[in-house]
Write a protein that holds these residues in place. Structure first.
Motif, PDB file in Angstrom:
ATOM      1  N   GLU A   3       0.829  -1.210   0.000  1.00 42.97           N
ATOM      2  CA  GLU A   3       0.000   0.000   0.000  1.00 42.97           C
ATOM      3  C   GLU A   3       0.860   1.255   0.000  1.00 42.97           C
ATOM      4  O   GLU A   3       0.564   2.225  -0.712  1.00 42.97           O
ATOM      5  N   LEU A   4       1.932   1.254   0.790  1.00 44.56           N
ATOM      6  CA  LEU A   4       2.830   2.401   0.828  1.00 44.56           C
ATOM      7  C   LEU A   4       3.502   2.596  -0.526  1.00 44.56           C
ATOM      8  O   LEU A   4       3.652   3.736  -0.997  1.00 44.56           O
ATOM      9  N   LEU A   5       3.878   1.507  -1.169  1.00 44.99           N
ATOM     10  CA  LEU A   5       4.485   1.593  -2.500  1.00 44.99           C
ATOM     11  C   LEU A   5       3.491   2.190  -3.496  1.00 44.99           C
ATOM     12  O   LEU A   5       3.861   3.025  -4.332  1.00 44.99           O
ATOM     13  N   ALA A   6       2.227   1.811  -3.382  1.00 40.03           N
ATOM     14  CA  ALA A   6       1.192   2.359  -4.267  1.00 40.03           C
ATOM     15  C   ALA A   6       1.008   3.857  -4.029  1.00 40.03           C
ATOM     16  O   ALA A   6       0.800   4.626  -4.981  1.00 40.03           O
ATOM     17  N   VAL A   7       1.088   4.284  -2.780  1.00 37.67           N
ATOM     18  CA  VAL A   7       0.984   5.711  -2.455  1.00 37.67           C
ATOM     19  C   VAL A   7       2.144   6.479  -3.069  1.00 37.67           C
ATOM     20  O   VAL A   7       1.955   7.561  -3.646  1.00 37.67           O
ATOM     21  N   ARG A   8       3.345   5.923  -2.971  1.00 39.04           N
ATOM     22  CA  ARG A   8       4.528   6.590  -3.545  1.00 39.04           C
ATOM     23  C   ARG A   8       4.392   6.717  -5.057  1.00 39.04           C
ATOM     24  O   ARG A   8       4.759   7.755  -5.637  1.00 39.04           O
ATOM     25  N   ARG A   9       3.866   5.679  -5.705  1.00 39.82           N
ATOM     26  CA  ARG A   9       3.661   5.744  -7.152  1.00 39.82           C
ATOM     27  C   ARG A   9       2.603   6.791  -7.497  1.00 39.82           C
ATOM     28  O   ARG A   9       2.760   7.563  -8.450  1.00 39.82           O
ATOM     29  N   ALA A  10       1.508   6.806  -6.736  1.00 45.90           N
ATOM     30  CA  ALA A  10       0.451   7.786  -6.974  1.00 45.90           C
ATOM     31  C   ALA A  10       0.967   9.200  -6.764  1.00 45.90           C
ATOM     32  O   ALA A  10       0.597  10.130  -7.502  1.00 45.90           O
ATOM     33  N   TYR A  11       1.819   9.379  -5.761  1.00 48.71           N
ATOM     34  CA  TYR A  11       2.377  10.700  -5.474  1.00 48.71           C
ATOM     35  C   TYR A  11       3.223  11.179  -6.656  1.00 48.71           C
ATOM     36  O   TYR A  11       3.097  12.330  -7.091  1.00 48.71           O
ATOM     37  N   GLN A  12       4.072  10.302  -7.170  1.00 44.77           N
ATOM     38  CA  GLN A  12       4.901  10.678  -8.322  1.00 44.77           C
ATOM     39  C   GLN A  12       4.046  11.030  -9.527  1.00 44.77           C
ATOM     40  O   GLN A  12       4.308  12.001 -10.238  1.00 44.77           O
ATOM     41  N   SER A  13       3.012  10.232  -9.769  1.00 50.56           N
ATOM     42  CA  SER A  13       2.143  10.463 -10.920  1.00 50.56           C
ATOM     43  C   SER A  13       1.414  11.797 -10.811  1.00 50.56           C
ATOM     44  O   SER A  13       1.281  12.533 -11.793  1.00 50.56           O
ATOM     45  N   ARG A  14       0.969  12.120  -9.613  1.00 52.94           N
ATOM     46  CA  ARG A  14       0.174  13.342  -9.409  1.00 52.94           C
ATOM     47  C   ARG A  14       1.041  14.592  -9.351  1.00 52.94           C
ATOM     48  O   ARG A  14       0.677  15.639  -9.916  1.00 52.94           O
ATOM     49  N   TYR A  15       2.192  14.532  -8.674  1.00 51.63           N
ATOM     50  CA  TYR A  15       2.974  15.744  -8.404  1.00 51.63           C
ATOM     51  C   TYR A  15       4.283  15.831  -9.184  1.00 51.63           C
ATOM     52  O   TYR A  15       4.994  16.834  -9.075  1.00 51.63           O
TER      53      TYR A  15
END
Length: 314
Positions: free
Chosen positions: A116-128
């Motif tokens: 889940e944390l890895l998914a958050v990091r990926r989402a963060y990169q994609s968004r910001y």
């Protein structure tokens, strides 16, 4: 267990059409929005977003942002996003507030699973278009930076195996650091940022057995020591997430006018996970139902939406 109540029959196309109708015209139909989105799980909400865009060539999230206001808009916005994307947004908001909201970063790092944390990091990169660790590092300094960057970049072992000998030795390291107030000790940061949750819990249990008190009873909150408080928050999140979240809810509700950021975050992020257990724990500790406490401190559509996520029937 979750508090979210989902209907037996569901049509993402019909929901998209109903939401379009709720947002059209002179006045937004907030009750319709709550009755739909407040009873749909993450997969269903994603299907609704996709159907809405296909039907109307418009982003539902942006449409709702333009139609709604205040705490209600922020709560709906956080709810309608995919969980990993929501956590990325929560992390970004917390980072902008720097040290005052570092506990949100610690929650994400210590309570979510490694995947889940890895998914958050990926989402963060994609968004910001930046990494989560890059932004954490840019908005913190010194030992707090070292600790938080270590937390957000870790990929802990997620199994249940523990090493009792290691638990004993690392409990001793933690005890010495707390006794000597050497909270920036490299070994303390290494232990808390790399060990599995099961191994850390074994160390915390060993600490309590050998010293007669839990580690958080020894490592007290100190408004003058931000690193000490960060370490304490991480330990509480790892040791007993439900007790941690109950305390966040209690503090948010007790603050003057309530702390809507914390209140919204916990209810929105736990409604599909363990909010029922949090409600029971809150009631046991405060002798008042969480629903009643939330109803007393909130109002309007924001209140109605939170109560819906808490399991209130329409």
């Amino acid at each position: 267990m979750a508090t979210l109540i989902v209907p037996e029959h569901f049509s993402h196309v019909e929901d998209a059409e109903a939401l379009r109708k709720a947002c059209k015209g002179w006045r937004t139909d907030e009750k319709a929005i709550i009755s739909i989105l407040g009873h749909r799980n993450a997969t269903q909400r994603k299907q609704i977003r996709q159907a809405y865009e296909e039907l109307y060539q418009e982003d539902l999230v942006k449409r709702l942002e333009s139609e709604l206001t205040g705490n209600f808009e922020r709560a709906i916005y956080r709810w309608i996003l995919d969980p990993a994307d929501r956590d990325a947004v929560l992390a970004n908001v917390a980072i902008k507030k720097a040290e005052s909201k570092f506990h949100v970063i610690i929650e994400l790092s210590c309570i979510t699973s490694p995947e889940e944390l890895l998914a958050v990091r990926r989402a963060y990169q994609s968004r910001y278009k930046r990494s989560l660790e890059e932004d954490v590092a840019a908005h913190t300094t010194g030992d707090l930076r070292k600790f938080l960057v270590g937390l957000v970049t870790t990929y802990r072992y997620d199994g249940h195996e523990i090493n009792e000998k290691l638990a004993k030795s690392e409990a001793a390291i933690l005890h010495e650091a707390i006794k000597d107030k050497t909270f920036n000790h490299e070994e303390v940061i290494r232990i808390l940022t790399t060990r599995s949750k099961a191994q850390l819990k074994a160390s915390f249990n060993r600490y309590r057995d050998e010293h007669g008190k839990s580690i958080t009873k020894k490592l007290l909150y100190d408004p003058a020591n931000v690193l000490q408080n960060a370490l304490r928050t991480a330990i509480r999140c790892i040791d007993d997430p439900k007790k941690y979240y109950e305390k966040v809810l209690r503090d948010a509700i007790k603050r003057t006018g309530s702390d809507e950021d914390d209140l919204t975050r916990v209810i929105v992020s736990r409604a599909e996970k363990d909010l029922r257990e949090l409600k029971e724990l809150y009631h046991n500790r405060n002798s008042v139902a969480l629903d009643h406490a939330v109803a007393k401190e909130t109002s309007g559509d924001y209140k109605a939406f939170l109560l819906t996520l808490l399991g209130k029937q329409d």
